[in-house]
Design a protein around this motif. Sequence first.
Motif, PDB file in Angstrom:
ATOM      1  N   PRO A  33      45.194  43.944  10.281  1.00 45.21           N
ATOM      2  CA  PRO A  33      44.430  44.955   9.544  1.00 45.21           C
ATOM      3  C   PRO A  33      44.360  44.638   8.051  1.00 45.21           C
ATOM      4  N   PRO A  34      43.207  44.812   7.437  1.00 45.29           N
ATOM      5  CA  PRO A  34      43.079  44.507   6.004  1.00 45.29           C
ATOM      6  C   PRO A  34      43.945  45.384   5.123  1.00 45.29           C
ATOM      7  N   SER A  35      44.464  46.480   5.661  1.00 44.69           N
ATOM      8  CA  SER A  35      45.346  47.347   4.866  1.00 44.69           C
ATOM      9  C   SER A  35      46.698  46.708   4.605  1.00 44.69           C
ATOM     10  N   LEU A  36      47.048  45.655   5.364  1.00 43.99           N
ATOM     11  CA  LEU A  36      48.343  45.005   5.191  1.00 43.99           C
ATOM     12  C   LEU A  36      48.260  43.905   4.145  1.00 43.99           C
ATOM     13  N   ILE A  85      50.661  48.509  18.826  1.00 43.21           N
ATOM     14  CA  ILE A  85      51.094  48.272  17.446  1.00 43.21           C
ATOM     15  C   ILE A  85      49.936  48.471  16.464  1.00 43.21           C
ATOM     16  N   LEU A  86      48.777  47.940  16.782  1.00 42.76           N
ATOM     17  CA  LEU A  86      47.626  48.109  15.886  1.00 42.76           C
ATOM     18  C   LEU A  86      47.209  49.574  15.785  1.00 42.76           C
ATOM     19  N   LYS A 141      52.528  39.842   2.705  1.00 39.39           N
ATOM     20  CA  LYS A 141      53.959  40.014   2.979  1.00 39.39           C
ATOM     21  C   LYS A 141      54.174  40.915   4.175  1.00 39.39           C
ATOM     22  N   GLU A 142      53.446  42.014   4.249  1.00 36.28           N
ATOM     23  CA  GLU A 142      53.591  42.924   5.383  1.00 36.28           C
ATOM     24  C   GLU A 142      53.126  42.283   6.685  1.00 36.28           C
ATOM     25  N   ALA A 143      52.039  41.526   6.604  1.00 35.90           N
ATOM     26  CA  ALA A 143      51.527  40.870   7.814  1.00 35.90           C
ATOM     27  C   ALA A 143      52.520  39.849   8.354  1.00 35.90           C
ATOM     28  N   ALA A 144      53.228  39.163   7.448  1.00 38.89           N
ATOM     29  CA  ALA A 144      54.232  38.185   7.867  1.00 38.89           C
ATOM     30  C   ALA A 144      55.474  38.856   8.424  1.00 38.89           C
ATOM     31  N   ALA A 145      55.631  40.143   8.180  1.00 41.25           N
ATOM     32  CA  ALA A 145      56.806  40.893   8.636  1.00 41.25           C
ATOM     33  C   ALA A 145      56.501  41.761   9.847  1.00 41.25           C
ATOM     34  N   LEU A 146      55.356  41.549  10.470  1.00 42.41           N
ATOM     35  CA  LEU A 146      54.868  42.500  11.466  1.00 42.41           C
ATOM     36  C   LEU A 146      55.293  42.196  12.898  1.00 42.41           C
ATOM     37  N   ASP A 189      39.264  33.454   7.518  1.00 47.67           N
ATOM     38  CA  ASP A 189      39.800  34.669   8.144  1.00 47.67           C
ATOM     39  C   ASP A 189      41.256  34.892   7.731  1.00 47.67           C
ATOM     40  N   ALA A 190      41.593  36.139   7.467  1.00 47.89           N
ATOM     41  CA  ALA A 190      42.983  36.523   7.189  1.00 47.89           C
ATOM     42  C   ALA A 190      43.676  36.809   8.518  1.00 47.89           C
ATOM     43  N   VAL A 191      44.781  36.094   8.790  1.00 49.29           N
ATOM     44  CA  VAL A 191      45.426  36.195  10.096  1.00 49.29           C
ATOM     45  C   VAL A 191      46.951  36.228   9.943  1.00 49.29           C
TER      46      VAL A 191
END
Length: 329
Positions: free
Chosen positions: A115-118, A287-288, A121-126, A84-86
Motif C-alpha cells: 500500500p502506498p500509505s506505507l 493483512i492488506l 521502512k514499514e514495508a520492509a517490516a511487514l 513499481d514500489a514493492v
Amino acid sequence: MSRVIRFHQYGGPEVLRIETVDVPAPGPGEVRIRVRALGLNRAEALLRSGNYIETPTFPSGLGLEAAGIVEAVGDGVDGFAPGDAVSIIPPRSMVRWPAYGELATYPAGLVVKHPPSLSWKEAAALWMPYLTAYGALIDIARLRCGDFVVITAASSSVGLAAIQIARMVGATPIAVTRTSAKRQALLDFGATHVVASAEEDLETKLKAIAGPHGVRVVLDAIGGPIFEPLTAAMSPGGILLEYGGLSPEPTPFPLFAVLAKTLTLRGYLVHEITGDPQRLENARTFILDGLQSGALRPTIDRIFLFEEIVEAHRYLEANQQFGKIVVTL
C-alpha cells in the motif's frame, strides 16, 4: 555491480562484510529490486552463527525482508514494471534469495505491491511478522472473538503483530514479557493484560486473567521451562504453537497437562503459509485489509544504515527492541 552483505564463516556480528559483486539479470519469472530498506529477523542471526534450520554455502548472503523499487523483470513476468514500489514475502531459503544488498532478485510470486500509505521502512517490516502471526493464530488456531490468547516475546515484531491481529478479531491478547520494563508500552500498544514472567508467577497470573475457561491459544517463541506454566493455564482442547526456541534451557514435555486437557502442542513455520498459494493469498488479503482499515500497522523500533549492519545485528541480539529493526539504503 552491487554492494551486498555476506559472511565467510560462522560467528558473531563481526563476521558480516560489505562486498561488491556482479548481480545477474533476472531470469524467467523473476523480479530484480533496487532495495531501499531491509527488515531484520532473528533467523538471520541464527544463520550467521550456524544455528539455523538452513545450512549456508560460504560465502553466504542472508536476509528475509526487503522493500524497494522494481528495476527489471524477467521473461514471463506480468503485473510488475520498472518503477513499481514493492515489498518481499520471505522466501523459503535466504541463502538462495538473500535480501541484504543494494540489488536483490526474487521469484515474482514473492513480490507484492504494498500500500502506498506505507513508508519503505514499514514495508520492509511487514510480511515476516504479520504472516507469521496470521498463520499461527488465524490459519491454524482459528482464533476467534472471545478467545484468550497468550503471546510470549510480546515486544518482538511478531509479538506486536499478534497483539494487533488478536484485537482485530475480537480476542483478548495477554502479552508475556520477561520484566515489567515494557509493561506500559505493551498496554499502550493494545495488550489487554501484561505478565512479567521473571517477576510474577506465570501460571497463577494467567489463570486469574483467563478464569475457569482458561487460555485456548498460546503463541510461543521461547520454549524451555515456560512450557509448564503455559500449558497449566490452558483450556481443554487448547493449542500451543511454537515458532521459536529462544530459551537456552531444555524444554520439558508437560505430559500430564497434555493428557488431562487433550492439548495440541504444535511446531510452526511461516513456510507453511508462504509455500501454499491459496493460504498465502488468504493471508495477503487479511493483512492488506487490516492495513487499509488501520487495525494493522508495522512498528519500527530502530533504524540503522546499511554500513551499520554489524551494529544492527548486535542490537538485534541484545533483545532490547520493541518492534522491528530496519536497515536503510
